[in-house]
Design an enzyme around this catalytic site. Structure first.
Site, PDB file in Angstrom:
ATOM      1  N   ASP B   9       6.621   8.939   8.042  1.00  0.00           N
ATOM      2  CA  ASP B   9       6.660   7.560   8.504  1.00  0.00           C
ATOM      3  C   ASP B   9       5.779   6.752   7.541  1.00  0.00           C
ATOM      4  OD1 ASP B   9       6.772   5.253  10.326  1.00  0.00           O
ATOM      5  OD2 ASP B   9       4.671   5.749  10.720  1.00  0.00           O
ATOM      6  N   TYR B  11       4.342   2.962   8.018  1.00  0.00           N
ATOM      7  CA  TYR B  11       3.289   2.047   8.481  1.00  0.00           C
ATOM      8  C   TYR B  11       2.339   2.723   9.465  1.00  0.00           C
ATOM      9  CZ  TYR B  11       6.022  -1.228   5.934  1.00  0.00           C
ATOM     10  OH  TYR B  11       6.686  -1.849   4.911  1.00  0.00           O
ATOM     11  N   ARG B  40       1.212  -5.987  16.339  1.00  0.00           N
ATOM     12  CA  ARG B  40       1.801  -4.656  16.155  1.00  0.00           C
ATOM     13  C   ARG B  40       2.629  -4.252  17.381  1.00  0.00           C
ATOM     14  NH1 ARG B  40       3.953  -0.740  12.951  1.00  0.00           N
ATOM     15  NH2 ARG B  40       3.502   1.344  13.738  1.00  0.00           N
ATOM     16  N   SER B 117      11.458   5.234   7.264  1.00  0.00           N
ATOM     17  CA  SER B 117      10.673   4.140   7.845  1.00  0.00           C
ATOM     18  C   SER B 117      11.543   3.040   8.452  1.00  0.00           C
ATOM     19  CB  SER B 117       9.795   3.541   6.735  1.00  0.00           C
ATOM     20  OG  SER B 117       9.255   2.297   7.117  1.00  0.00           O
ATOM     21  N   ASN B 118      10.959   2.336   9.418  1.00  0.00           N
ATOM     22  CA  ASN B 118      11.568   1.137   9.991  1.00  0.00           C
ATOM     23  C   ASN B 118      11.579  -0.019   8.984  1.00  0.00           C
ATOM     24  OD1 ASN B 118      12.263   2.018  12.558  1.00  0.00           O
ATOM     25  ND2 ASN B 118      10.409   1.217  13.554  1.00  0.00           N
TER      26      ASN B 118
END
Lengths: 232, 232
Positions: B9, B11, B40, B117-118
């Site tokens: 991942d 972040y 967040r 990752s997003n």
């Protein structure tokens, strides 16, 4: 548009979670607000994560999982008995004072009235009976029937399937901004009962109407009827 | 089990969001931690709500929507220029000091190494280049390719599709407990890099292994190799 039915979200919209915060403050002095906020946040987060991941688990159990996490994360060391007291409090939430008169009024104007909630049938049954509003509801729909939480279309579709009407003709009422957005995405007309006075969620969709209480909802619907009479 | 690949991942796991909190504190004195936490939280919530509702929007834009909401909700009145500074800070996050040595070491042992990752491809590209780790990565996968955020199986499937290996043979590494849970649900072996020292999420799945930093990951993988040598 004259609506033929109104569907209500339950927790936070009809049933007041404030009593939980009060007990939380009693059990964890000075940390009650923090505990109940994190508990609620994790409860909703877990429903969303589970639905995304295809791992449904009933709302009562998710609520307990969220409480246990919040207790651990905040280092509160509430024991099993204390956590059980909080869960019991959650099972017996009071209805907001504006709920009963509003439901009565809506029914008097010929609207179909129901609940569409993340809660389990058992949780809803207890809350509805203790609020004395069972006779005022045509439908009580739990997403447990489709094992998918809001904002999944499968959850919102329960309402249109049951009522047999297109979503635009149904007014979906929620105090949760994200829920009003999800219902709007699905196609419902929406009323955001913004009890907390919060800013709008940035989800690229506005509610059809909004107010601060269910009295504002009644007023909005009366305005719709009046408008309809004037036009025709 | 000896893994053939490790997927990270981005972040919070590779890139340190702390610098954002520092700038937030500078722009909103005394409220910086609150702002960056709510920012967040809403960022992740919006990715989940949008994926559930079938309303994908790229991570950069979701990040901006979340910042604008947090600013309004906390009544901070940060103007457009100040919010732009926070967004720019988010675009230029530093890598944690343990990232580069860890990636180097994994590659030296013959592992395939990637990111899943997003973040958008553009966001990831900038962060990877500024961290100087581009040459250490075999794959950089953004969920933007499937327009579905974690914990959707479609997001995690990007990794198995690209690597052409069953998920159990791939070690998925995340500092986000919910992300490690989602990856585990999908079938990955998982390492929870619990940088914050938080309790485990109550999602009915434990990570394969956990530690407090990527140094613990290196140690875990070394142990796996040693175990393998002993057994055979």
């Amino acid at each position: 548009m004259r609506y033929s039915a109104v569907l209500f979200d339950a927790y936070g919209t009809l049933f007041d979670v404030h009593s939980v915060a009060a007990l939380a403050e009693q059990l964890a002095p000075g940390r009650g607000a923090e505990l109940s906020a994190l508990w609620r946040q994790k409860q909703i987060e877990y429903t969303q994560l589970r639905t995304l991941g295809g791992r449904y688990k009933p709302f009562w159990e998710v609520t307990r999982d969220a409480l246990d996490y919040a207790n651990a994360r905040l280092n509160l060391n509430l024991d099993a008995t204390q956590r059980e007291r909080l869960m019991n409090q959650y099972a017996c939430l009071a209805a907001f004072p504006d709920v009963k008169p509003t439901l009565k009024q809506l029914r008097d104007t010929g609207l179909t009235v129901g609940i569409l909630s993340n809660g389990t049938p058992q949780m809803l049954d207890i809350a509805i009976k203790s609020a004395g509003i069972a006779a005022l509801l045509d439908h009580v729909l739990s997403v447990d029937a489709v094992r998918a939480y809001k904002t999944s279309p499968a959850a919102y579709q329960l309402g249109t399937h049951t009522l047999g009407r297109p979503p635009r003709e149904i007014l979906f009422v929620s105090s949760n901004g994200w829920d009003a957005a999800g219902a709007g995405w699905f196609g419902y007309s929406t009323f955001w009962c913004n009890r907390g006075g919060h800013p709008r969620e940035n989800l690229d969709i506005a509610p059809t109407a909004e107010g601060r209480s269910l009295a504002d909802l009644t007023e909005f619907l009366a305005g719709q009827r009046a408008g309809k009479r004037q036009i025709h």
